[in-house]
Design an enzyme around this catalytic site. Structure first.
Site, PDB file in Angstrom:
ATOM      1  N   ARG A 162     -29.537 -24.467  -7.635  1.00  0.00           N
ATOM      2  CA  ARG A 162     -29.769 -25.868  -7.257  1.00  0.00           C
ATOM      3  C   ARG A 162     -28.554 -26.755  -7.545  1.00  0.00           C
ATOM      4  NH1 ARG A 162     -33.629 -23.467  -5.531  1.00  0.00           N
ATOM      5  NH2 ARG A 162     -35.762 -24.211  -5.374  1.00  0.00           N
ATOM      6  N   SER A 237     -40.229 -29.327  -5.589  1.00  0.00           N
ATOM      7  CA  SER A 237     -40.134 -29.217  -7.049  1.00  0.00           C
ATOM      8  C   SER A 237     -39.458 -30.465  -7.612  1.00  0.00           C
ATOM      9  CB  SER A 237     -39.275 -28.017  -7.439  1.00  0.00           C
ATOM     10  OG  SER A 237     -39.820 -26.839  -6.938  1.00  0.00           O
ATOM     11  N   GLU A 333     -35.030 -32.300 -10.703  1.00  0.00           N
ATOM     12  CA  GLU A 333     -34.253 -31.678  -9.645  1.00  0.00           C
ATOM     13  C   GLU A 333     -33.953 -32.714  -8.554  1.00  0.00           C
ATOM     14  OE1 GLU A 333     -34.537 -29.601  -5.911  1.00  0.00           O
ATOM     15  OE2 GLU A 333     -35.860 -28.308  -7.077  1.00  0.00           O
TER      16      GLU A 333
HETATM   17  N1  EPU Z   1     -46.323 -21.440 -12.555  1.00  0.00           N
HETATM   18  C1  EPU Z   1     -47.425 -21.847 -13.293  1.00  0.00           C
HETATM   19  N2  EPU Z   1     -48.099 -22.962 -12.888  1.00  0.00           N
HETATM   20  C2  EPU Z   1     -47.734 -23.675 -11.792  1.00  0.00           C
HETATM   21  C3  EPU Z   1     -46.612 -23.252 -11.046  1.00  0.00           C
HETATM   22  C4  EPU Z   1     -45.919 -22.137 -11.442  1.00  0.00           C
HETATM   23  O1  EPU Z   1     -47.781 -21.241 -14.293  1.00  0.00           O
HETATM   24  O2  EPU Z   1     -48.398 -24.672 -11.487  1.00  0.00           O
HETATM   25  C5  EPU Z   1     -45.582 -20.235 -12.995  1.00  0.00           C
HETATM   26  C6  EPU Z   1     -46.251 -18.921 -12.665  1.00  0.00           C
HETATM   27  O3  EPU Z   1     -46.019 -18.056 -13.751  1.00  0.00           O
HETATM   28  C7  EPU Z   1     -45.484 -18.393 -11.470  1.00  0.00           C
HETATM   29  C8  EPU Z   1     -44.089 -18.932 -11.759  1.00  0.00           C
HETATM   30  O4  EPU Z   1     -44.324 -20.194 -12.373  1.00  0.00           O
HETATM   31  O5  EPU Z   1     -45.495 -17.016 -11.422  1.00  0.00           O
HETATM   32  C9  EPU Z   1     -43.228 -19.111 -10.544  1.00  0.00           C
HETATM   33  O6  EPU Z   1     -43.906 -19.937  -9.605  1.00  0.00           O
HETATM   34  P1  EPU Z   1     -43.424 -20.046  -8.067  1.00  0.00           P
HETATM   35  O7  EPU Z   1     -43.204 -18.682  -7.502  1.00  0.00           O
HETATM   36  O8  EPU Z   1     -44.335 -20.979  -7.366  1.00  0.00           O
HETATM   37  O9  EPU Z   1     -41.981 -20.642  -8.208  1.00  0.00           O
HETATM   38  P2  EPU Z   1     -41.395 -21.868  -9.041  1.00  0.00           P
HETATM   39  O10 EPU Z   1     -40.446 -21.338 -10.043  1.00  0.00           O
HETATM   40  O11 EPU Z   1     -42.509 -22.715  -9.513  1.00  0.00           O
HETATM   41  C10 EPU Z   1     -39.319 -22.062  -7.441  1.00  0.00           C
HETATM   42  C11 EPU Z   1     -38.602 -23.154  -6.698  1.00  0.00           C
HETATM   43  C12 EPU Z   1     -39.366 -23.552  -5.433  1.00  0.00           C
HETATM   44  C13 EPU Z   1     -39.493 -22.316  -4.551  1.00  0.00           C
HETATM   45  C14 EPU Z   1     -40.220 -21.216  -5.354  1.00  0.00           C
HETATM   46  C15 EPU Z   1     -40.284 -19.907  -4.615  1.00  0.00           C
HETATM   47  C16 EPU Z   1     -37.376 -24.384  -8.408  1.00  0.00           C
HETATM   48  C17 EPU Z   1     -37.265 -25.654  -9.180  1.00  0.00           C
HETATM   49  N3  EPU Z   1     -38.416 -24.306  -7.550  1.00  0.00           N
HETATM   50  O12 EPU Z   1     -40.566 -22.611  -7.893  1.00  0.00           O
HETATM   51  O13 EPU Z   1     -38.561 -24.503  -4.731  1.00  0.00           O
HETATM   52  O14 EPU Z   1     -40.219 -22.596  -3.363  1.00  0.00           O
HETATM   53  O15 EPU Z   1     -39.493 -20.948  -6.593  1.00  0.00           O
HETATM   54  O16 EPU Z   1     -39.019 -19.339  -4.584  1.00  0.00           O
HETATM   55  O17 EPU Z   1     -36.536 -23.510  -8.554  1.00  0.00           O
HETATM   56  C18 EPU Z   1     -38.154 -26.805  -4.331  1.00  0.00           C
HETATM   57  O18 EPU Z   1     -37.041 -26.619  -4.822  1.00  0.00           O
HETATM   58  O19 EPU Z   1     -38.517 -27.939  -3.918  1.00  0.00           O
HETATM   59  C19 EPU Z   1     -39.097 -25.705  -4.281  1.00  0.00           C
HETATM   60  C20 EPU Z   1     -40.348 -25.858  -3.852  1.00  0.00           C
END
Ligand code: EPU
Length: 337
Positions: A162, A237, A333
């Site tokens: 990012r 995010s 972010e």
């Molecule tokens: N999780 C929770 N609760 C929640 C959300 C997530 O416990 O409400 C935990 C879970 O353990 C899950 C892990 O977080 O397994 C990862 O969740 P997810 O795959 O949804 O990914 P993220 O890390 O929450 C990142 C990006 C997203 C992107 C997804 C998929 C960042 C800040 N965000 O989210 O990007 O779509 O991975 O690759 O890196 C964005 O930047 O606007 C965005 C949506």
């Protein structure tokens, strides 16, 4: 080019925050930009792309330049790969779909990300195991001091999670005009290891996916987890996933032995901010007309009529609570204006 005054920016930011621009211009050509920057009439300027990664907390006392440069084309191609170029004002997802229609591979995991092509390199957009930097070839940007067009290669951009040179070293000094991607024409390299994707493909009963199938899977996952800005204001995010040291992670494990995490390097561990926020009790919480999304705790939402200051205050409350409970700092972010 027409310069309007006192324009609401509500339609121009995905959070749907109703603040005003003192002056506003729709930029349709590089010449429009050169005209604006060579004149002294409007000394203060503010660049607006797709408005998908910002929280507006006040009126903008400047000339807002809405970058609306359109057009996409095939720049050059070989038997195996193609260079495609899109102008900054092209909608990101429409561009991804156009690439898929042409069977050009590489951007399918980045389907349905809100925003425009021109702002995609600034934060090196990423999702489901792929980042923009994996296919980014080069971009052209207008140097706002010399008014010359300069080229930035992938290496020049110093991409990281990012992050890029446009957020730091050259912040505010350039406007990105177009981006060129190097995509595959056949023998696509598929990225299906991200848990949610393989699960979704299985659910769709697809065992030998095409790039179009992957895009469909990503669209389906995003639609099930992330609110559509057309219906609920949001900026994706709101926070970055924090990276902590091994010793900090050991401390976290004492109280939270099941904390989800990803190893980034020998001494760096990424902890999902969504998990921290959910564990802190904020997931799905609403405060009148704004709150934390019920299906993804990383996303703050405006149900209609909230101010940027309301959402900023909520984000600060989340940050201090996460710090108090886990001793981990989470950074925004989105750009807070
Ligand atoms: N999780 C929770 N609760 C929640 C959300 C997530 O416990 O409400 C935990 C879970 O353990 C899950 C892990 O977080 O397994 C990862 O969740 P997810 O795959 O949804 O990914 P993220 O890390 O929450 C990142 C990006 C997203 C992107 C997804 C998929 C960042 C800040 N965000 O989210 O990007 O779509 O991975 O690759 O890196 C964005 O930047 O606007 C965005 C949506």
């Amino acid at each position: 080019m027409q310069i309007q005054d006192n324009i609401s920016l509500k339609p121009y930011n995905t959070f749907g925050i109703d603040v005003k621009a003192k002056y506003f211009a729709d930029i349709k050509s590089v010449d429009d930009l050169k005209t604006v920057y060579s004149s002294t009439t409007y000394p203060k300027k503010f660049i607006l792309g797709g408005g998908s990664n910002m929280l507006l907390t006040k009126d903008i006392d400047a000339l807002v330049l809405h970058i609306n440069l359109k057009g996409k084309s095939i720049f050059s191609e070989t038997d195996h790969s193609v260079l495609v170029q899109a102008n900054a004002g092209e909608n990101w997802h429409e561009f991804v779909l156009w690439c898929l229609e042409n069977n050009f591979g590489g951007l399918e995991n980045l389907s349905l990300i809100p925003g425009n092509v021109g702002t995609s390199p600034i934060q090196n957009i990423g999702a489901y195991g792929v980042e923009l930097k994996d296919t980014f070839y080069a971009c052209e940007a207008l140097n706002l001091e010399t008014l010359k067009v300069e080229t930035f290669t992938n290496e020049d951009c110093k991409f990281a999670y990012r992050n890029s040179i446009f957020k730091h070293e050259v912040k505010g000094q350039y406007i990105i005009l177009n981006v060129t991607f190097k995509l595959s024409k056949g023998h696509h390299e598929l990225h299906t290891t991200y848990g949610a994707i393989s699960f979704e493909l299985e659910k769709m009963e697809i065992y030998q996916p095409t790039i179009q199938d992957i895009s469909k899977a990503v669209i389906s996952i995003r639609q099930s987890k992330l609110p559509d800005p057309k219906h609920i204001g949001n900026s994706g995010s709101f926070f970055k996933n924090p990276v902590i040291s091994n010793s900090e992670f050991e401390q976290l494990k004492v109280s939270f032995p099941d904390a989800p995490h990803y190893v980034v390097s020998e001494n760096e561990i990424k902890v999902p901010a969504g998990w921290l926020i959910e564990t802190a009790g904020f997931k799905g919480k609403t405060f009148g007309n704004y709150g934390v999304h019920k299906k993804q705790a990383l996303v703050l939402v405006n149900y209609g009529g909230a101010s940027g200051k309301d959402i900023l205050k909520l984000s600060e409350l989340i940050q201090t609570t996460v710090k108090r409970l886990f001793n981990i700092t989470i950074e925004a972010e989105v750009n807070i204006i």
